[in-house]
Scaffold this motif. Structure first.
Motif, mmCIF file in Angstrom:
data_model
loop_
_atom_site.group_PDB
_atom_site.id
_atom_site.type_symbol
_atom_site.label_atom_id
_atom_site.label_comp_id
_atom_site.label_asym_id
_atom_site.label_seq_id
_atom_site.Cartn_x
_atom_site.Cartn_y
_atom_site.Cartn_z
ATOM 1 N N ARG A 1 53.214 37.304 62.983
ATOM 2 C CA ARG A 1 53.691 36.768 61.787
ATOM 3 C C ARG A 1 53.750 35.121 61.609
ATOM 4 N N HIS B 1 56.639 35.519 53.916
ATOM 5 C CA HIS B 1 56.343 36.937 53.978
ATOM 6 C C HIS B 1 54.768 37.312 53.397
ATOM 7 N N ARG C 1 64.827 38.400 58.685
ATOM 8 C CA ARG C 1 65.145 38.555 59.807
ATOM 9 C C ARG C 1 63.991 37.796 60.907
ATOM 10 N N ASP D 1 63.922 48.932 55.280
ATOM 11 C CA ASP D 1 63.437 47.872 54.808
ATOM 12 C C ASP D 1 61.974 47.790 54.574
ATOM 13 N N LEU D 2 61.298 46.686 53.908
ATOM 14 C CA LEU D 2 60.047 46.741 53.584
ATOM 15 C C LEU D 2 58.949 46.864 55.023
ATOM 16 N N ASP D 3 59.744 46.052 55.920
ATOM 17 C CA ASP D 3 58.802 45.927 57.188
ATOM 18 C C ASP D 3 58.341 47.080 57.966
ATOM 19 N N ALA E 1 53.815 39.891 52.438
ATOM 20 C CA ALA E 1 54.230 40.623 50.824
ATOM 21 C C ALA E 1 54.327 39.839 49.854
ATOM 22 N N LEU F 1 56.047 49.119 55.823
ATOM 23 C CA LEU F 1 54.700 48.575 56.154
ATOM 24 C C LEU F 1 54.028 49.064 57.403
ATOM 25 N N ILE G 1 62.358 43.173 51.295
ATOM 26 C CA ILE G 1 61.898 42.113 52.382
ATOM 27 C C ILE G 1 62.928 41.825 53.317
ATOM 28 N N PRO G 2 62.888 42.377 54.620
ATOM 29 C CA PRO G 2 64.268 41.949 55.394
ATOM 30 C C PRO G 2 64.412 40.181 55.789
ATOM 31 N N TYR H 1 60.556 54.489 49.958
ATOM 32 C CA TYR H 1 59.452 53.932 49.546
ATOM 33 C C TYR H 1 58.371 55.044 49.341
#
Lengths: 424, 116
Positions: A189, A125, A179, B86-88, A127, B91, A176-177, B3
């Motif tokens: 990605r 990821h 998935r 979630d973070l995604d 991040a 973001l 952080i997912p 967040y």
């Protein structure tokens, strides 16, 4: 490790080893998916494997070892959550989910649904700190222990342990997912995941420092992971391209170093030592990577590697094709290192002066000023043009920047050969 | 999960607006965040010249000073607190924020959850 006991016992141990290597990543991914906690998943994965080491020599290896491990690990995780009041609410949700899903639809082989793809994307990821992504991938997907990961990156174990803890903390606390990105997110990605694997491979292929030129184990681990990724994403051409590139380069491993461990350049390698089946596999994957759409950078680099691998010797190499492929590559991903490689290919096609002119045009790029292959290439071309003093200067510049002992030894030999008095 | 999106404004032009986005962009973004039902809190901060700093030393003595003054790029212009899975997703919302453009940046920080 238990002692070598009866045949049955050592067979069971070998079986556990095998399952550990092949199934650990899948097991971990499935548990992370279910419990949303990487630390918990790692702990119970290890416990399940310990339980297998204790039970299987007595009870025999179960018919579906992967499923046995998953069931054992899952029970341990539930036990832990039950003991921990803070997790009570989460446990209730998990149980409700489990009832709804039934006993998770078993996959066709061994009963484990393959959730490793989500784990690949989590470990890579954006991040997470760039230097942590490779470490986490080796830890979670390749199943290396922290000391093994530390050794792979030539980092003290304590430092590596801290980095892995930090990365895992970020995954859980920033959420952080776990998935697989949707198909519209994949183009953004996937390159990150491929980059992680390629960095692992290049770290194994040309170690950035240390006494050895290549560390085959790390390169092989990267190839193993790339194979898994390719199996999970068969339609992604760049994944095929990356795997092809690694195979085509790794096929030359036995010829890359001399008996004394010194570097042997591509042109001087004994091509009989190249791994033909690996080259064939890489070439087939290259075709797959370049079929059905505009080429990506890994596919093009694989094609270049394939042209080298298919030539009987350096002179028989199709340099015109290689220059053309570098033109394509430069258009896809402009970079001074690619321009450098293209200049070398042009020198092979059109002579050293043509290559040197291109190199001189690149000399001002700050990104090449610390890149020792630039000075090596310059030195080689100057040598071929009989401009010896300039060649020696360029070799010395390269020597100042070279990282590994074999690299340095190779350069010192070159300087020595050029400066030795007497007829050449 | 909550967040904080901390908006570090980009270089401001003569009229005081950051590069790459207009007041309309901000209004549109604000509406999107509200309509999505994820808004917990959000404020735009007044001009940095109005900022005042307070420090209390080990002896309990209070020091009040003007400032801080920061280079434009480091200037915190405002914030949002959003509640997303979630973070995604966080973001994704940060990237849509007009403050992320024109040399600006959004720092995304999860809000600590001390509950069960």
């Amino acid at each position: 490790m238990p002692d070598e006991g009866t045949g049955e016992e050592s067979r069971a141990n070998a079986s556990v080893e095998h399952v550990f290597r092949e199934e650990r990543g899948r097991l971990l991914a499935a548990l992370v998916r279910r419990f949303g906690d990487l630390d918990l998943a790692e702990d119970v994965t290890s416990e399940a494997i310990e339980a297998a080491l204790a039970r299987w020599p007595i009870d025999g290896v179960p018919e579906r070892p992967g499923a046995w491990l998953l069931t054992t690990a899952r029970r341990r995780a539930v036990d832990r959550l039950r003991r921990d009041q803070a997790y009570a609410a989460r446990l209730a949700i998990l149980q409700a989910e489990a009832e709804r899903e039934g006993e998770a639809a078993p996959a066709e082989d061994g009963g484990l649904p393959d959730e490793r793809l989500a784990l690949f994307f989590t470990c890579a990821h954006p991040a997470l700190a760039a230097e942590d992504r490779g470490a986490l991938t080796l830890r979670c997907l390749a199943g290396l222990t922290t000391p093994e990961v530390a050794r792979a990156f030539l980092t003290p174990t304590a430092t590596m342990a801290q980095r892995i803890v930090r990365a895992k903390k970020k995954i859980s606390r920033a959420r952080i997912p776990f998935r697989v990105p949707a198909s519209d997110e994949l183009p953004a990605r996937l390159p990150g995941v491929l980059q992680v694997l390629y960095s692992l491979f290049t770290e194994g292929y040309v170690a950035s420092s240390g006494p050895h030129l290549q560390r085959a184990d790390l390169a092989e681990e990267a190839i193993r992971l790339a194979r898994i990724l390719h199996r999970l994403l068969p339609g992604e051409r760049e994944t095929a391209g990356l795997l092809a590139l690694m195979l085509l380069v790794h096929a030359r491993r036995a010829a890359r170093t001399g008996p004394d461990g010194a570097l042997v350049l591509l042109a001087d390698q004994d091509r009989a030592l190249w791994d033909r089946p690996m080259i064939d596999e890489g070439a087939a994957l290259t075709v797959q990577a370049l079929t059905g759409g505009p080429p990506g950078p890994y596919g093009v680099q694989a094609a270049i590697a394939a042209l080298h691998d298919e030539a009987a010797d350096a002179d028989a190499t199709d340099w015109s094709q290689i220059v053309a492929l570098y033109d394509v590559l430069l258009a896809v991903t402009p970079s001074p290192v690619i321009a450098l490689n293209r200049a070398v290919a042009v020198a092979m096609r059109d002579g050293p002066q043509a290559g040197l002119d291109l190199l001189d045009a690149l000399a001002d790029d700050p990104r090449l000023r610390r890149h020792h292959p630039f000075f090596v290439a310059r030195a080689e071309l100057l040598t071929r043009l009989d401009r010896v003093p300039e060649a020696v200067t360029a070799y010395r510049q390269a020597l100042d920047l070279a990282g590994t002992a074999p690299d340095r030894a190779h350069l010192l030999r070159k300087i020595d050969a050029l400066t030795r008095p007497g007829p050449p | 999960m909550k967040y904080l999106l901390l908006i570090h404004a980009g270089a401001a032009d003569e009229s005081g607006a950051a590069e790459g986005c207009t007041p309309d962009d901000w209004m549109a973004y604000d509406k999107q965040v509200r309509d999505a039902g994820i808004l917990v809190a959000g404020e735009s901060l007044a001009d940095l010249v109005t900022a005042t700093m307070v420090r209390v030393g080990p002896d309990g003595e209070r020091t009040v000073t003007d400032g801080p003054f920061a280079e434009t790029r480091e200037l915190i212009g405002g914030f949002y607190v959003i509640d997303v899975p979630d973070l995604d997703v966080a973001l994704e919302w940060a990237a849509r924020c007009p403050g992320s453009r024109g040399g600006g940046a959004i720092v995304v920080r999860p809000i600590a959850d001390f509950g069960a």
